[in-house]
Each structure stands twice: as structure tokens, then as C-alpha cells.
Design a protein around this motif. Structure first.
Motif, PDB file in Angstrom:
ATOM      1  N   ASP A 124       0.812  -1.221   0.000  1.00 37.00           N
ATOM      2  CA  ASP A 124       0.000   0.000   0.000  1.00 37.00           C
ATOM      3  C   ASP A 124       0.848   1.273   0.000  1.00 37.00           C
ATOM      4  O   ASP A 124       0.367   2.346   0.343  1.00 37.00           O
TER       5      ASP A 124
ATOM      6  N   GLN B 275      -5.896  -2.131  -0.590  1.00 35.89           N
ATOM      7  CA  GLN B 275      -6.233  -1.741   0.777  1.00 35.89           C
ATOM      8  C   GLN B 275      -5.951  -2.864   1.771  1.00 35.89           C
ATOM      9  O   GLN B 275      -6.286  -4.026   1.517  1.00 35.89           O
TER      10      GLN B 275
ATOM     11  N   TYR C  18     -12.010  -2.217   6.034  1.00 33.14           N
ATOM     12  CA  TYR C  18     -10.994  -1.798   5.065  1.00 33.14           C
ATOM     13  C   TYR C  18     -10.373  -0.464   5.463  1.00 33.14           C
ATOM     14  O   TYR C  18     -11.076   0.452   5.901  1.00 33.14           O
TER      15      TYR C  18
ATOM     16  N   THR D   7      -9.174   3.018   4.652  1.00 32.86           N
ATOM     17  CA  THR D   7      -9.588   3.965   3.602  1.00 32.86           C
ATOM     18  C   THR D   7      -8.866   5.304   3.712  1.00 32.86           C
ATOM     19  O   THR D   7      -9.286   6.288   3.112  1.00 32.86           O
TER      20      THR D   7
ATOM     21  N   TYR E 226      -5.902   6.126   2.628  1.00 34.70           N
ATOM     22  CA  TYR E 226      -4.879   6.373   1.620  1.00 34.70           C
ATOM     23  C   TYR E 226      -5.216   7.595   0.772  1.00 34.70           C
ATOM     24  O   TYR E 226      -6.385   7.991   0.644  1.00 34.70           O
TER      25      TYR E 226
ATOM     26  N   VAL F 145     -11.220   0.033  -4.656  1.00 32.53           N
ATOM     27  CA  VAL F 145     -11.445   0.768  -3.410  1.00 32.53           C
ATOM     28  C   VAL F 145     -12.778   0.315  -2.830  1.00 32.53           C
ATOM     29  O   VAL F 145     -13.806   0.364  -3.493  1.00 32.53           O
TER      30      VAL F 145
END
Length: 491
Positions: A409, A418, A456, A458, A460, A476
Motif C-alpha cells: 500500500d 487496501q 478496510y 480507507t 490512503y 477501493v
């Protein structure tokens, strides 16, 4: 015309009537000992009247409250960015195998899945119904049509068939109907504690499909995913149409040796597809009991995938390995497991393992099965409890699992995805053999509820990734809950 086009009105009624009739019909078509007169036993009449039926009545439904960004489970534009994915279906299979004539028998099985209740087209069904272009339709197909020769030490089977015990080639029976394959297999058990398997597999039927395709198409090779190149290295663009592999048909050659002793089991497998990929898989486990009432099992696995011949999917050079420790104490079963997949940006999809011919073999493939993705490092743990016959909940099995999946990642990673965690809770109840409903035995009736929560990461900077690489983050996904229910009656 495909069998799925037949007018089932009402869709399930004839299927249910036939299956319940067979469940209650316990004379005539019964597999008993052959008569002393072998001439009488080895006749067509005997083979037909003493054959065996097998059947499954199944209701299955799945509900996932997932926001879809880009692609996740849908290839249909109309299904993108929808909050809910779901399917609800009934069906199963009905099969018959003749009694053997001079050790030779024949069999066939028909599989079906029919919509039940609400199955909107804009909520792709996650594999329970036929899903071309994101729709949800019924299907019916002869998944098995075969000839079988079997003695005490040899078994040869030719045609369409279930192949449940060949690791990377297996049923993956987690929706309405399983994966079945077409080809020739041979099993040899002449040597004590050893089993040798050989196979030449020409085609496979995916779980929610009514046609058989070759093994390269079954691997779902694509040039790109959301504009991100999946194929690395040279390949022939003429082998592809609309991004999917459409070149020469490819078959798989499979061979294995299995050693099974009282406390030690060892397996070696090889799967070869010319001009595509060779997969070598090794597995072993050892059981020991250092303390009274405490039994341990230590397992290890390793797989290597390399491209072959003309490299229809470009460069393939990847591996994964895993370790698993189990503890058995009374009715409890505890486990701790680890898997790592190689990250190699010069390999197809960064080193993702091809697993589409059956069940992924990673120890940490839980409910949402993506532990085969490039660079995944995963840790799993769990506990299972089986209620025994002295409990009012006899027949109930409860299992809790947790997995942590760490994926590439970094902004510099071409195949970034992810990170996520998954918590799953399963309830599985099976009726006892002495349970009856009128004249119908409830042995074979079971219900399973599976609930998984996927969390997940999230946080990023997805826009920075797109600016750096020129294409969007591969997939995503927001957090979601995945709920599955199965009601099965096997006979």
C-alpha cells in the motif's frame, strides 16, 4: 439452446416433487450386495435397478452492504456504486450412478439454481445465479456425465465430473452449485498409505455458469483491470478480445502423490497448463499429543507458479507459503495461521496466485477469499466449538475467526491495495441420523449462517496514487458486512 432457457413454471415445483419422491423411495433403487450369480449381477437390468441416486436440495442467500467504488464484484456499469449486493436462490442437484457391470459404471448429475424472492438486476448476485452483464438469471446444466471403472486399488473416471479432492482443482462449493470439471482422472492406492493421482483436465464449469470452458479461460486472464496492466512482459494481443483471453484452448495435466500415516500426512501436487502456467503445491501436517487430552497439529504449505511456453499471460513468477498450528481440547478447536504471497511487479498482477480452478488453498482464505492477492501477508486465528450429544444444542457447531490482511500500500507500489481485517462468525447445525419427519429421515438436513465483517483501511491518498501511476487504485472498498445463509438437504 441452453437448458437454462427451459420454462420452469413454477420454477422449483417439479424439482421439489422429484427430490422428495426419491428421498422417500427406499426400495428397488437400493445399492445392496451383489447376488451370488455374477452373470445376473453384470447385466444392464441389474445396473439400472441397483444404482445409486444422490441429491441436494439447497436454499442459499447472500447479502452484502458494500459501497462499490470502481469495480469490486461487478462488471456492469448499472451495478456500480450501489450500496447492496444480494442474491436469493433455490435448487441444488440430482444425480444417478448405475451399479457396476464388470467394475464399469456410468453416471450423470443435473445442477440448477432458480431465483427465489427479490433479485434486482442492479445488485449483482455474488455468484448464486447466472450473472452475465450483471443480471441474475436461472441456470440448469448437466455438470456430470461420466464413465467410471473402479476396483479396490484403481479408479478411472472419464467425462464431466466433480473433482472434490485435488486441492487447486476442487469444488469451491460456496454458492448454489459447485465447480465441476471435464477430463480423465486416475487414482491408484496399491501401495499402503500412498495414493497417486493423475489427471488430464480439458474444461471446467464455473459455479454460476451453464457452459464448460477451457482451463485458461477458467483462470480469468485479463490484459488490464480498470486501466491497470495485469499482464507483465510479452504476450500475443491477438489472444485477447474485449480484455479477456480468447486464444487457443488450454488443458491441464495434473499429478500428485499423497502419503498418509497415523500422525503424519504429506502431499505433493503439480498442475501444468501449456503456454500458460505451472503450479507446484506442497502440503504437510503432523499431529502430536505432548500432554494428556491436548492434541496439536502443525501444518505447512508452499506453492510456486511459473510461466510456461508461449506465455499467454506474460511473465508469471510468484509463490506463497503458510504455517498453521491447531490445538484440540475436548470439544474445542483453536488455531493460529500465517500466509505470505510474493510481491513481484514483474509477474502477472504483481504476483497474485491463480486459484480460479477450485478452492484457494491458503490457510487464511476465510469468507471473503482474497488472500491470494499479490504481496498479501496475513495472520489468522480462531476457535471452534462442537456441541456433543449430551447437550441440548447437540449438532450445533460454532466457529469464530479473525484475519488481518496486510497488502502492498505504498505510493510507489504498482499493485497497491487496501489493508483489511475480517471477523467471521459461523453457526452450523446438522440434524441427527435418528431424526425423522414422517417417513423422511432428516439425516442430511443442515442449516448454516455465516456473518463476516470486513474493515478496510480507507485513509490512503487515492488521488496521489492515480497521479503517480496514471491509473486509479486497483479497487477501493468501504467496510461491509457479508451475511450468507444455507439450508441443505443431502440424500
Amino acid at each position: 439452446m441452453h437448458l437454462s432457457a427451459l420454462p420452469f413454471i413454477p420454477r422449483l415445483t417439479p424439482w421439489l416433487i422429484l427430490c422428495f419422491w426419491l428421498m422417500s423411495f427406499n426400495s428397488g433403487f437400493a445399492q445392496d450386495n451383489k447376488p451370488e450369480d455374477l452373470a445376473e449381477a453384470n447385466t444392464l437390468s441389474y445396473a439400472l435397478t441397483h444404482g445409486k441416486f444422490k441429491g441436494l436440495l439447497r436454499y442459499s442467500g447472500q447479502y452484502r452492504d458494500s459501497n462499490l467504488h470502481v469495480l469490486q464484484d461487478s462488471s456492469s456499469a448499472s451495478a456500480a456504486h450501489k450500496k447492496i449486493q444480494q442474491y436469493s436462490a433455490g435448487g441444488g442437484y440430482l444425480g444417478f450412478e448405475t451399479a457396476p457391470i464388470y467394475n464399469l459404471s456410468a453416471g450423470a448429475t443435473i445442477y440448477t439454481s432458480q431465483p427465489v424472492g427479490n433479485n434486482p438486476d442492479n445488485r449483482r448476485g455474488l455468484g448464486g445465479l447466472y450473472e452475465k452483464d450483471g443480471e441474475q438469471e436461472s441456470y440448469t446444466v448437466f455438470g456430470e456425465v461420466y464413465l467410471k471403472y473402479q476396483t479396490k486399488e484403481h479408479m478411472v473416471k472419464l467425462g464431466r465430473q466433480e473433482m472434490p479432492n485435488y486441492r487447486f482443482v476442487s469444488l469451491s462449493d460456496i454458492r448454489m452449485t459447485p465447480i465441476t470439471h471435464e477430463g480423465l482422472i486416475y487414482e491408484n492406492t496399491q501401495l499402503s498409505r500412498f495414493r497417486f493421482n493423475f489427471g488430464y483436465i480439458t474444461k471446467m464449469k464455473e459455479r454460476n455458469a451453464d457452459t464448460f470452458i477451457d482451463m485458461a479461460r477458467g483462470a480469468q486472464i485479463k490484459i488490464a483491470n480498470n486501466n491497470k496492466p495485469l499482464i507483465r512482459g510479452s504476450y500475443n494481443p491477438d489472444d485477447f478480445k474485449n480484455n479477456n483471453y480468447n486464444g487457443p484452448k488450454k488443458e491441464m495435466t495434473m499429478a500428485s502423490v499423497i502419503y498418509d500415516a497415523e500422525s503424519l500426512s504429506l502431499e505433493g501436487w503439480n498442475y501444468f497448463i501449456n503456454d500458460f502456467v505451472n503450479t507446484t503445491y506442497l502440503y504437510g501436517d503432523y499431529a502430536f499429543e505432548p500432554l494428556e487430552d491436548y492434541k496439536f497439529k502443525l501444518a505447512a504449505q508452499y506453492a510456486l507458479q511459473k510461466d510456461t511456453g508461449d506465455q499467454i499471460a506474460g511473465n508469471i513468477d510468484t509463490w506463497f507459503y503458510g504455517l498453521k498450528l491447531q490445538l484440540f481440547k475436548g470439544n474445542f478447536n483453536y488455531f493460529l495461521s500465517f500466509n505470505e504471497v510474493r510481491y513481484n511487479e514483474n509477474s502477472y498482477d504483481g504476483g497474485t496466485i491463480f486459484v480460479r480452478w477450485g478452492t484457494p488453498q491458503m490457510f487464511n482464505s476465510f469468507q471473503v477469499q482474497d488472500s491470494e492477492l499479490a504481496g498479501t501477508v496475513s495472520v489468522g486465528m480462531g476457535v471452534q466449538y462442537q456441541f456433543d450429544g449430551n447437550s441440548p444444542f447437540s449438532g450445533l457447531n460454532v466457529r469464530l475467526r479473525y484475519g488481518d490482511y496486510n497488502l502492498p500500500d505504498k505510493l510507489s507500489d504498482t499493485d497497491a491495495r487496501q489493508d483489511r481485517t475480517e471477523t467471521t462468525l459461523d453457526f452450523n447445525y446438522a440434524f441427527a441420523k435418528d431424526a425423522y419427519l414422517g417417513d423422511i429421515s432428516l439425516d442430511g438436513l443442515s442449516a448454516q449462517l455465516r456473518i463476516a465483517y470486513n474493515d478496510y483501511t480507507t485513509s490512503y491518498d487515492f488521488e496521489a496514487y492515480k497521479a503517480h501511476h496514471g491509473y486509479e487504485f486497483d479497487s477501493v472498498t468501504d467496510d461491509f458486512t457479508d451475511i450468507r445463509f444455507y439450508l441443505n438437504y443431502r440424500f
